[in-house]
Design a protein around this motif. Structure first.
Motif, PDB file in Angstrom:
ATOM      1  N   ARG A 130       0.818  -1.397  -0.045  1.00 30.18           N
ATOM      2  CA  ARG A 130       0.061  -0.032  -0.043  1.00 30.18           C
ATOM      3  C   ARG A 130       0.884   1.240  -0.059  1.00 30.18           C
ATOM      4  O   ARG A 130       1.863   1.362   0.633  1.00 30.18           O
ATOM      5  CB  ARG A 130      -0.921   0.128   1.318  1.00 30.18           C
ATOM      6  CG  ARG A 130      -1.967  -1.017   1.333  1.00 30.18           C
ATOM      7  CD  ARG A 130      -2.662  -1.016   2.501  1.00 30.18           C
ATOM      8  NE  ARG A 130      -3.955  -2.034   2.651  1.00 30.18           N
ATOM      9  CZ  ARG A 130      -5.138  -1.594   2.209  1.00 30.18           C
ATOM     10  NH1 ARG A 130      -5.338  -0.379   1.689  1.00 30.18           N
ATOM     11  NH2 ARG A 130      -6.054  -2.613   2.125  1.00 30.18           N
ATOM     12  N   ASP A 131       0.575   2.327  -0.709  1.00 26.61           N
ATOM     13  CA  ASP A 131       1.245   3.395  -0.778  1.00 26.61           C
ATOM     14  C   ASP A 131       0.898   4.108   0.260  1.00 26.61           C
ATOM     15  O   ASP A 131      -0.109   4.368   0.784  1.00 26.61           O
ATOM     16  CB  ASP A 131       1.174   4.181  -2.293  1.00 26.61           C
ATOM     17  CG  ASP A 131       2.025   5.478  -2.594  1.00 26.61           C
ATOM     18  OD1 ASP A 131       3.376   4.919  -2.752  1.00 26.61           O
ATOM     19  OD2 ASP A 131       1.512   6.266  -2.670  1.00 26.61           O
ATOM     20  N   ALA A 132       1.917   5.046   0.615  1.00 29.44           N
ATOM     21  CA  ALA A 132       1.698   6.220   1.468  1.00 29.44           C
ATOM     22  C   ALA A 132       0.913   7.437   1.107  1.00 29.44           C
ATOM     23  O   ALA A 132       0.599   8.154   1.882  1.00 29.44           O
ATOM     24  CB  ALA A 132       3.086   6.788   2.078  1.00 29.44           C
ATOM     25  N   GLY A 133       0.976   7.635  -0.228  1.00 23.64           N
ATOM     26  CA  GLY A 133       0.038   8.762  -0.751  1.00 23.64           C
ATOM     27  C   GLY A 133       0.703   9.876  -0.808  1.00 23.64           C
ATOM     28  O   GLY A 133      -0.032  10.884  -1.036  1.00 23.64           O
ATOM     29  N   GLN A 134       2.078  10.049  -0.730  1.00 21.57           N
ATOM     30  CA  GLN A 134       2.805  11.323  -0.801  1.00 21.57           C
ATOM     31  C   GLN A 134       2.969  12.023  -2.050  1.00 21.57           C
ATOM     32  O   GLN A 134       3.648  13.106  -2.294  1.00 21.57           O
ATOM     33  CB  GLN A 134       3.992  11.353   0.113  1.00 21.57           C
ATOM     34  CG  GLN A 134       3.586  10.952   1.422  1.00 21.57           C
ATOM     35  CD  GLN A 134       5.009  10.784   2.390  1.00 21.57           C
ATOM     36  OE1 GLN A 134       5.989  10.924   1.705  1.00 21.57           O
ATOM     37  NE2 GLN A 134       4.770  10.474   3.623  1.00 21.57           N
ATOM     38  N   THR A 135       2.841  11.105  -3.275  1.00 24.53           N
ATOM     39  CA  THR A 135       2.997  11.480  -4.596  1.00 24.53           C
ATOM     40  C   THR A 135       2.083  11.628  -5.554  1.00 24.53           C
ATOM     41  O   THR A 135       1.495  12.295  -5.671  1.00 24.53           O
ATOM     42  CB  THR A 135       4.465  11.168  -5.085  1.00 24.53           C
ATOM     43  OG1 THR A 135       4.376   9.587  -4.881  1.00 24.53           O
ATOM     44  CG2 THR A 135       5.666  11.380  -4.253  1.00 24.53           C
ATOM     45  N   GLN A 136       1.807  10.454  -6.001  1.00 25.82           N
ATOM     46  CA  GLN A 136       1.125  10.165  -7.132  1.00 25.82           C
ATOM     47  C   GLN A 136      -0.359   9.488  -6.964  1.00 25.82           C
ATOM     48  O   GLN A 136      -1.109   9.657  -7.985  1.00 25.82           O
ATOM     49  CB  GLN A 136       1.829   9.309  -8.274  1.00 25.82           C
ATOM     50  CG  GLN A 136       3.120  10.005  -8.712  1.00 25.82           C
ATOM     51  CD  GLN A 136       3.822   9.177  -9.663  1.00 25.82           C
ATOM     52  OE1 GLN A 136       3.340   8.347 -10.324  1.00 25.82           O
ATOM     53  NE2 GLN A 136       5.298   9.285  -9.974  1.00 25.82           N
ATOM     54  N   VAL A 137      -0.402   8.769  -6.221  1.00 23.61           N
ATOM     55  CA  VAL A 137      -1.851   7.902  -5.754  1.00 23.61           C
ATOM     56  C   VAL A 137      -2.195   8.100  -4.425  1.00 23.61           C
ATOM     57  O   VAL A 137      -1.290   8.871  -3.658  1.00 23.61           O
ATOM     58  CB  VAL A 137      -1.507   6.281  -5.955  1.00 23.61           C
ATOM     59  CG1 VAL A 137      -1.107   6.249  -7.237  1.00 23.61           C
ATOM     60  CG2 VAL A 137      -0.446   5.825  -4.992  1.00 23.61           C
ATOM     61  N   ALA A 138      -3.342   7.961  -4.080  1.00 25.53           N
ATOM     62  CA  ALA A 138      -4.117   8.170  -2.875  1.00 25.53           C
ATOM     63  C   ALA A 138      -3.272   7.617  -1.770  1.00 25.53           C
ATOM     64  O   ALA A 138      -2.973   6.050  -1.897  1.00 25.53           O
ATOM     65  CB  ALA A 138      -5.492   8.083  -2.944  1.00 25.53           C
ATOM     66  N   PRO A 139      -3.587   7.824  -0.411  1.00 28.53           N
ATOM     67  CA  PRO A 139      -2.928   7.035   0.685  1.00 28.53           C
ATOM     68  C   PRO A 139      -3.629   5.660   0.755  1.00 28.53           C
ATOM     69  O   PRO A 139      -5.045   5.781   0.578  1.00 28.53           O
ATOM     70  CB  PRO A 139      -3.055   7.924   1.788  1.00 28.53           C
ATOM     71  CG  PRO A 139      -3.483   9.365   1.308  1.00 28.53           C
ATOM     72  CD  PRO A 139      -3.920   9.128  -0.019  1.00 28.53           C
TER      73      PRO A 139
END
Length: 169
Positions: free
Chosen positions: A134-143
């Motif tokens: 799961r991405d942290a959401g700091q750049t390109q996608v939602a957290p």
């Protein structure tokens, strides 16, 4: 006075020698080289044995998110590390086999989050470890967005049953 002085130098010298020798042997025994997965899994020339059933790590990348190359690379790195750590804790023998075959990692294209979760379920049914990142959401996608999945490491024959229908990323 001369006899006492020469005797204390002798005692001091012997004590120093015995202390140094003891320290040397204790550290040699205590820090005996352990079997290293990376070093013993591969030889110095990176020539690998001909695999009968090569171990691999599959990294499924969600294509629908349209992540940039650098983002995909970072997410794949997270997945590879997560898979390595999880497998090292749960089944170190599999990690050793995977390293013996070069630590092969293959990136495949996944079209949706639903497909990713179906792959995760299928991997569990075959007894193969999987890690959803799961991405942290700091750049390109939602957290919290599920970006990639690592499946394995596992034998190629088993991974083919899980991901054989997917195309290269």
């Amino acid at each position: 006075m001369g006899l006492v002085t020469s005797n204390s130098y002798f005692v001091f010298s012997m004590g120093t020698f015995i202390g140094a020798a003891t320290t040397y042997f204790i550290t040699r025994l205590k820090h005996k080289p352990k079997e290293e997965i990376w070093i013993n899994g591969m030889d110095d020339k990176y020539e690998f044995k001909v695999p009968t059933d090569e171990y691999r790590l599959i990294i499924g990348v969600r294509n629908d998110l349209k992540m940039q190359k650098g983002k995909v690379a970072a997410q794949c790195g997270h997945a590879a590390v997560a898979a390595y750590v999880k497998c090292l804790k749960q089944n170190p023998k599999v990690v050793k086999n995977w390293m013996r075959f070069g630590g092969t990692k293959i990136a495949l294209r996944i079209d949706s989050e639903e497909e990713m979760m179906a792959l995760d379920k299928c991997a569990k049914e075959f007894g193969v470890l999987s890690s959803v990142i799961r991405d942290a959401g700091q750049t390109q996608v939602a957290p919290g967005t599920r970006t990639v999945i690592a499946i394995g490491p596992a034998p190629k024959s088993v991974l083919e049953k899980i991901t054989g229908h997917l195309k290269l990323y």
